[in-house]
Scaffold this active site. Structure first.
Site, PDB file in Angstrom:
ATOM      1  N   SER A   1      43.406  44.411  48.928  1.00  9.59           N
ATOM      2  CA  SER A   1      42.136  45.103  48.700  1.00  9.59           C
ATOM      3  C   SER A   1      41.224  44.870  49.894  1.00  9.59           C
ATOM      4  CB  SER A   1      41.468  44.563  47.440  1.00  9.59           C
ATOM      5  OG  SER A   1      40.112  44.970  47.430  1.00  9.59           O
TER       6      SER A   1
ATOM      7  N   HIS B   1      44.518  49.025  48.778  1.00 10.41           N
ATOM      8  CA  HIS B   1      43.670  49.197  47.592  1.00 10.41           C
ATOM      9  C   HIS B   1      42.222  49.341  48.058  1.00 10.41           C
ATOM     10  CE1 HIS B   1      42.922  48.632  43.245  1.00 10.41           C
ATOM     11  NE2 HIS B   1      41.849  47.942  43.601  1.00 10.41           N
TER      12      HIS B   1
ATOM     13  N   ASP C   1      38.414  49.832  46.853  1.00  7.02           N
ATOM     14  CA  ASP C   1      37.544  49.624  45.690  1.00  7.02           C
ATOM     15  C   ASP C   1      36.218  50.355  45.824  1.00  7.02           C
ATOM     16  OD1 ASP C   1      38.948  47.801  43.883  1.00  7.02           O
ATOM     17  OD2 ASP C   1      38.879  46.387  45.560  1.00  7.02           O
TER      18      ASP C   1
ATOM     19  N   MET D   1      32.682  51.369  44.257  1.00  5.83           N
ATOM     20  CA  MET D   1      31.708  50.928  43.246  1.00  5.83           C
ATOM     21  C   MET D   1      30.379  51.644  43.474  1.00  5.83           C
ATOM     22  SD  MET D   1      32.412  46.843  43.221  1.00  5.83           S
ATOM     23  CE  MET D   1      34.070  46.159  43.437  1.00  5.83           C
TER      24      MET D   1
ATOM     25  N   HIS E   1      40.422  52.925  43.752  1.00  4.47           N
ATOM     26  CA  HIS E   1      40.094  52.408  42.421  1.00  4.47           C
ATOM     27  C   HIS E   1      38.641  52.779  42.171  1.00  4.47           C
ATOM     28  CE1 HIS E   1      39.476  48.491  39.858  1.00  4.47           C
ATOM     29  NE2 HIS E   1      39.364  49.584  39.142  1.00  4.47           N
TER      30      HIS E   1
ATOM     31  N   MET F   1      35.505  52.711  40.421  1.00  2.00           N
ATOM     32  CA  MET F   1      34.652  52.009  39.455  1.00  2.00           C
ATOM     33  C   MET F   1      33.291  52.685  39.504  1.00  2.00           C
ATOM     34  SD  MET F   1      35.955  48.185  40.444  1.00  2.00           S
ATOM     35  CE  MET F   1      36.536  48.725  42.057  1.00  2.00           C
TER      36      MET F   1
ATOM     37  N   MET G   1      42.974  45.296  34.549  1.00  2.00           N
ATOM     38  CA  MET G   1      42.027  44.403  35.233  1.00  2.00           C
ATOM     39  C   MET G   1      42.210  42.986  34.693  1.00  2.00           C
ATOM     40  SD  MET G   1      40.476  46.240  37.435  1.00  2.00           S
ATOM     41  CE  MET G   1      39.444  44.890  38.027  1.00  2.00           C
TER      42      MET G   1
ATOM     43  N   ASP H   1      44.826  43.519  38.815  1.00  2.00           N
ATOM     44  CA  ASP H   1      43.760  43.454  39.821  1.00  2.00           C
ATOM     45  C   ASP H   1      42.723  42.419  39.418  1.00  2.00           C
ATOM     46  OD1 ASP H   1      41.849  43.990  41.734  1.00  2.00           O
ATOM     47  OD2 ASP H   1      41.433  46.038  41.062  1.00  2.00           O
TER      48      ASP H   1
HETATM   49  C1  DX5 Z   1      37.225  43.865  41.572  1.00  2.00           C
HETATM   50  C2  DX5 Z   1      38.092  44.787  42.393  1.00  2.00           C
HETATM   51  C3  DX5 Z   1      39.250  44.124  42.987  1.00  2.00           C
HETATM   52  C4  DX5 Z   1      38.913  43.052  43.994  1.00  2.00           C
HETATM   53  C5  DX5 Z   1      39.870  41.951  43.751  1.00  2.00           C
HETATM   54  O1  DX5 Z   1      36.307  44.592  40.854  1.00  2.00           O
HETATM   55  O2  DX5 Z   1      38.579  45.867  41.598  1.00  2.00           O
HETATM   56  O3  DX5 Z   1      40.189  45.040  43.555  1.00  2.00           O
HETATM   57  O4  DX5 Z   1      39.019  43.459  45.332  1.00  2.00           O
HETATM   58  O5  DX5 Z   1      39.488  40.865  44.491  1.00  2.00           O
HETATM   59  P1  DX5 Z   1      40.133  39.416  44.301  1.00  2.00           P
HETATM   60  O6  DX5 Z   1      41.594  39.554  44.618  1.00  2.00           O
HETATM   61  O7  DX5 Z   1      39.383  38.599  45.274  1.00  2.00           O
HETATM   62  O8  DX5 Z   1      39.920  39.037  42.864  1.00  2.00           O
HETATM   63 ZN    ZN Z   2      40.261  47.101  42.487  1.00  2.00          ZN
END
Ligand code: DX5
Ligand code: ZN
Length: 227
Positions: A15, A40, A42, A44, A73, A75, A144, A182
């Protein structure tokens, strides 16, 4: 470029949330050389989760930097409004949260109509049964293992039971669907999630936060799995 869906090999998806984004291309090449299977990404929005990251503009910059598949991903509160933008930016897979999609079937059909792979994510408190109707249409389920929003959180061991339940559902209904996890995945938790049935592991801080660099972080993960 895509791995065969029936390929049972364990895959690692670094990620970039935890990467040094001032040198994104270089950071991505490092995990690519160390054997990463996909990137990956992320997304947000400060509404669905209490944090803001990046969107289609950065995905567009990432696209030419790597031949690896990019999975976004999402979110975000209104994923339908951004599916086309992520497709245009060059994402290969779009993952939407079951908790954030009002018309999940329509959303998944739209992702497929765009020619992309479709994934659904479940928060830790969301039961596996929420997948029941949509699973036949999915390429990927993302369980998750932390509450989404931040990198570097601790793995929630209570999610292992759900990973097992999802594995059973997938084996029964749609064996080609990938099961990804994840959050809080490191050399200690990776063997536990794999034993429970996960086949794709997202890892942010255990790779990009590794003091000895992302390649060493990847190597530790792989060795914990006997790879
Ligand atoms: C969290 C993200 C993850 C994050 C994981 O909301 O969806 O993808 O990058 O990070 P680690 O591996 O540090 O938990
Ligand atoms: Zn993620």
């Amino acid at each position: 470029m895509h791995p065969r869906p029936d390929d049972n090999r364990i895959k690692i998806a670094p990620s970039i949330l935890s990467a040094d984004l001032s040198r994104l291309a270089e950071q991505v090449r490092e995990v690519e050389a160390a054997g990463a299977d996909r990137i990956h990404f992320d997304v947000m929005d400060g509404r669905f989760v209490p944090n803001i990251t990046f969107g289609p503009v950065l995905a567009k910059w990432l696209r030419p930097a790597t031949p690896l598949p990019i999975e976004a991903h999402l979110m975000i509160a209104s994923p339908d409004d951004f599916l086309d933008a992520f497709a245009e930016a060059g994402a290969d897979t779009l993952i939407v949260h079951v908790e954030g999609a009002t018309h999940l079937n329509r959303t998944i059909q739209r992702i497929k109509a765009l020619g992309l792979k479709a994934g659904v994510a479940l928060n830790p408190a969301t039961p596996a049964v929420m997948l029941e109707e949509i699973l036949p249409d999915l390429d990927l389920v993302l369980a998750m293992t932390v509450n989404p929003g931040f990198g570097g959180q601790s793995f929630l061991p209570g999610t292992l039971k759900k990973i097992r339940a999802i594995r059973r559902m997938i084996d029964e209904v749609r064996p080609d669907c990938e099961l990804e996890v994840d959050g809080g995945i490191d050399a200690e938790t990776a063997p536990q999630v794999v034993e429970a049935g996960a086949r794709v592991l997202v890892a942010g801080s255990s790779i990009y936060g590794a003091a000895d660099g992302p390649a060493a972080g990847m190597d530790r993960l792989a060795r914990s799995l006997g790879l």
